[in-house]
Design an enzyme around this catalytic site. Structure first.
Site, short mmCIF file in Angstrom:
data_model
loop_
_atom_site.label_atom_id
_atom_site.label_comp_id
_atom_site.label_asym_id
_atom_site.label_seq_id
_atom_site.Cartn_x
_atom_site.Cartn_y
_atom_site.Cartn_z
N MET A 97 0.84 -1.20 0.00
CA MET A 97 0.00 0.00 0.00
C MET A 97 0.88 1.25 0.00
O MET A 97 0.44 2.34 0.39
CB MET A 97 -0.92 0.00 1.22
CG MET A 97 -1.90 -1.16 1.22
SD MET A 97 -3.42 -0.82 2.11
CE MET A 97 -2.79 -0.52 3.75
N LEU A 130 6.57 3.15 1.49
CA LEU A 130 7.48 1.99 1.57
C LEU A 130 8.57 2.18 2.62
O LEU A 130 9.04 3.29 2.86
CB LEU A 130 8.11 1.74 0.20
CG LEU A 130 7.11 1.42 -0.92
CD1 LEU A 130 7.86 1.11 -2.21
CD2 LEU A 130 6.20 0.25 -0.55
N HIS A 190 8.91 -3.58 3.44
CA HIS A 190 8.52 -3.81 2.04
C HIS A 190 9.74 -4.17 1.20
O HIS A 190 9.69 -5.07 0.36
CB HIS A 190 7.90 -2.54 1.45
CG HIS A 190 6.65 -2.06 2.13
ND1 HIS A 190 6.60 -0.87 2.82
CD2 HIS A 190 5.43 -2.62 2.24
CE1 HIS A 190 5.37 -0.71 3.31
NE2 HIS A 190 4.64 -1.77 2.99
N GLN A 203 -10.38 -2.31 2.39
CA GLN A 203 -9.94 -2.97 3.62
C GLN A 203 -9.92 -2.02 4.82
O GLN A 203 -9.46 -2.42 5.90
CB GLN A 203 -8.58 -3.64 3.41
CG GLN A 203 -7.40 -2.70 3.25
CD GLN A 203 -6.14 -3.45 2.87
OE1 GLN A 203 -6.04 -4.00 1.77
NE2 GLN A 203 -5.17 -3.50 3.76
N GLN A 217 5.56 -11.55 7.29
CA GLN A 217 5.11 -12.18 8.55
C GLN A 217 4.44 -11.16 9.47
O GLN A 217 3.61 -11.51 10.29
CB GLN A 217 6.33 -12.79 9.26
CG GLN A 217 6.00 -13.44 10.60
CD GLN A 217 7.22 -13.60 11.47
OE1 GLN A 217 8.31 -13.85 10.97
NE2 GLN A 217 7.06 -13.45 12.76
N ASP A 222 2.13 -9.28 9.05
CA ASP A 222 0.67 -9.44 9.02
C ASP A 222 0.37 -10.94 8.98
O ASP A 222 -0.04 -11.47 7.96
CB ASP A 222 0.10 -8.73 7.81
CG ASP A 222 0.40 -7.24 7.84
OD1 ASP A 222 -0.38 -6.49 8.43
OD2 ASP A 222 1.47 -6.84 7.33
N GLN A 239 -3.08 -12.15 8.00
CA GLN A 239 -3.29 -11.90 6.57
C GLN A 239 -2.66 -13.01 5.73
O GLN A 239 -3.26 -13.49 4.77
CB GLN A 239 -2.67 -10.55 6.21
CG GLN A 239 -2.62 -10.25 4.73
CD GLN A 239 -2.14 -8.84 4.46
OE1 GLN A 239 -2.87 -7.89 4.66
NE2 GLN A 239 -0.90 -8.70 4.02
N VAL A 245 10.62 -7.30 9.58
CA VAL A 245 11.79 -6.44 9.72
C VAL A 245 11.50 -5.44 10.84
O VAL A 245 10.42 -4.86 10.89
CB VAL A 245 12.10 -5.70 8.40
CG1 VAL A 245 13.31 -4.78 8.57
CG2 VAL A 245 12.34 -6.70 7.28
N ARG A 252 2.39 2.83 9.54
CA ARG A 252 1.65 3.58 10.56
C ARG A 252 2.55 4.11 11.67
O ARG A 252 2.11 4.94 12.46
CB ARG A 252 0.54 2.71 11.16
CG ARG A 252 -0.60 2.46 10.18
CD ARG A 252 -1.82 1.86 10.85
NE ARG A 252 -2.97 1.87 9.97
CZ ARG A 252 -3.34 0.86 9.17
NH1 ARG A 252 -2.63 -0.24 9.14
NH2 ARG A 252 -4.40 0.97 8.39
#
Ligand code: AMP
Length: 524
Positions: free
Chosen positions: A30, A33, A37, A61, A148, A150, A153, A176, A187
């Site tokens: 999303m 970055l 990512h 979402q 990992q 998420d 997810q 990471v 966030r």
């Protein structure tokens, strides 16, 4: 680096790539970055001929009161960050491109999406699954990369891939973290300096859970109680959920086993953060832990005690015992017992009711082949079976376990006191692996002294000489309250060591027959 905004162009690009016989990797993001990512992009570059990253803040979402409108967006910076990887294409569709007017078909993920994030953010995984399926259909990747970070997810998407027979392989990369341990997230940009500091309670709490598991604590209730203390000490953190779950089903577990995952979500000020930690052996790399979680076998019979993580952690503790390493005459702890024999011969640790403790028993380099080659008859094996009144090894392993009083063998006849203490500690931990232990059979004088001094911890400091204890009967039995088993009362038999010396104990087999009521005879 080609920036593609239209579905048609993206599909054409994918078709050409496939026609050229090149493998195609997709990294869905999303944007905003960061190193998390980029770790996915880096791995995709290593594994695929052609790599596409997608940047799309997916409105489907986000809940109505969530941060969709203020979610960080900085395409220029993202493209600049990606430029170092020489990607083949960046797919950055607009909202209208993916959700044109009249769009109304959504994917409904099942039970895996119901708890945790799904519960706190209703509709979240419906949006995630829908957009990921759309991206898979447009880009048609061979491999798709997820973090990992998420964890839920990952499992929801994995289920979707299986359930809908999608032709894509998922690759999951470890979380990471920043140098201070906070999992990197887009966030995190919302956090003030004070909140950023408070947010460290999340990784600290997970690390506390890991520490406890590494010391052998497997009871989830106890672990979570400790972890909650860490979180409670940080007033700015409001926990949404904290749970230890079985990794494939995400069902809460009572006891930790290999690959179980601690999941946490919390608000730090107004910002909601998530994190997780896979529980496993202290020496496992992040990739091995992930592998453990993603391939974990579901234990349907929750009563079975498989030798697993607990055994492995204890094995490493024995092997890495620094106190023992500091004693030069120590040669080798009997690692095979924990590393191999338990796994091979005891698929359920619940079966063990009697522990036979005899020096040199499970040592690889000794004559004893009790566990390493149970089909090879040896004097020791024959004598032990006779003493216990058993026919063969099959009968033995159905209820008995053979272990050693001296965990750390010395190259000298004299084993240093410090090593003996360590041995006793390790043996205690080892015997704790068997929840139904009722009886201990101690073989020989050395084991007797070791047991009396360090394990049985009798009220009187005076230890009766072995020969006196054994007496004319040739064996002795007493009931001992074992403090390191929570005060449980065990029957302890003392016998001559079958292969040492000339004196023999008569068979104690008749006193070791199974208790039909399943009760501890020690209580009689
Ligand atoms: P997002 O942009 O937040 O949707 O994340 C895109 C992908 O990057 C997802 O598969 C995330 O799980 C993954 N990701 C996000 N943060 C991290 C992190 N700190 N470490 C590893 N992967 C991450």
């Amino acid at each position: 680096m080609r920036v593609i905004t239209s579905k048609t162009e993206m599909k054409a690009f994918a078709r050409q790539t496939r026609a050229a016989g090149r493998s195609l990797g997709l990294v869905p993001t999303m944007g905003a970055l960061h190193e998390g990512h980029l770790s996915l992009v880096r791995l995709a570059k290593r594994q695929c001929d052609t790599v596409v990253a997608s940047i799309f803040v997916n409105p489907a979402q986000f809940g109505p009161h969530e941060d969709f409108s203020r979610y960080p967006r900085n395409q220029e910076k993202d493209l600049q960050l990606l430029s170092q990887f020489n990607l083949d294409a960046i797919f950055t569709p607009s909202t209208d491109e993916l959700y044109p007017e009249g769009f109304q078909t959504y994917l409904d993920p099942g039970e895996l999406a119901a708890g945790f994030e799904g519960k706190s953010r209703p509709g979240h995984f419906r949006g995630v699954a829908t957009v990921v399926l759309k991206l898979f259909n447009i880009v048609t990747p061979d491999l798709a990369y997820f973090g990992q970070k998420d964890f839920q997810q990952v499992q929801v998407i994995r289920r979707m891939v299986e359930d809908l027979d999608l032709d894509v392989r998922l690759v999951v990369c470890p979380t990471v973290r920043d140098a201070d341990g906070l999992a990197i997230s887009s966030r995190n940009l919302y956090l003030s300096a004070a909140e950023r500091k408070a947010a460290l309670a999340l990784p600290h709490s997970l690390r506390r859970a890991q520490e406890l598991v590494h010391t052998g604590e497997m009871a989830t209730r106890k672990i979570l109680a400790e972890v909650n203390k860490v979180l409670a000490a940080e007033p700015q953190v409001a926990v949404d959920y904290l749970m230890i779950v079985e990794p494939r089903t995400l069902q809460p577990v009572e006891r930790v086993s290999l690959g179980c995952v601690a999941l946490i979500a919390a608000r730090v000020g107004p910002t909601r953060l998530i994190d997780n930690l896979i529980l496993g052996s202290p020496s496992a790399s992040p990739e091995q832990l992930l592998q453990g979680a993603l391939s974990a076998v579901i234990q349907t019979d929750t009563c079975t005690r498989l030798p697993g993580l607990e055994t492995e952690i204890l094995r490493q503790r024995v092997e890495n015992c620094r106190d023992c390493a500091a004693i030069p005459s120590i040669v080798l702890p009997p690692r095979q017992f924990l590393a191999e024999y338990l796994k091979t011969h005891y698929p359920d640790l619940n079966v063990v009711e009697v522990a036979v403790i005899g020096q040199d028993s499970p040592l690889q380099h000794s004559e004893n082949s009790f566990y390493s080659d149970p089909t090879r008859p040896t004097l020791f094996a024959a004598d032990v079976l006779q003493l216990l009144g058993l026919k063969d090894f099959q009968e033995f392993k159905a209820r008995f376990v053979l272990t050693d009083a001296i965990r750390c063998h010395s190259s000298h006849i004299h084993v240093p006191e410090k090593a003996l203490e360590n041995c006793a500690r390790h043996l205690e931990a080892e015997l704790k692996l068997f929840p139904n232990l009722k009886t201990i059979v101690v073989l020989g004088e050395d084991a007797y002294h070791q047991f009396q001094r360090l394990l049985g911890k009798p009220a009187s400091a005076q230890i009766v000489p072995f020969s006196e204890k054994i007496g004319e009967k040739g064996w002795a039995c007493e009931e001992v309250d074992i403090s390191w088993l929570g005060g449980r009362r065990l029957r302890v038999f003392y016998c001559y060591h079958p292969t040492l010396g000339y004196l023999r104990s008569p068979s104690i087999g008749p006193m070791l027959t199974p208790d039909p009521m399943g009760e501890s005879r020690g209580n009689r």
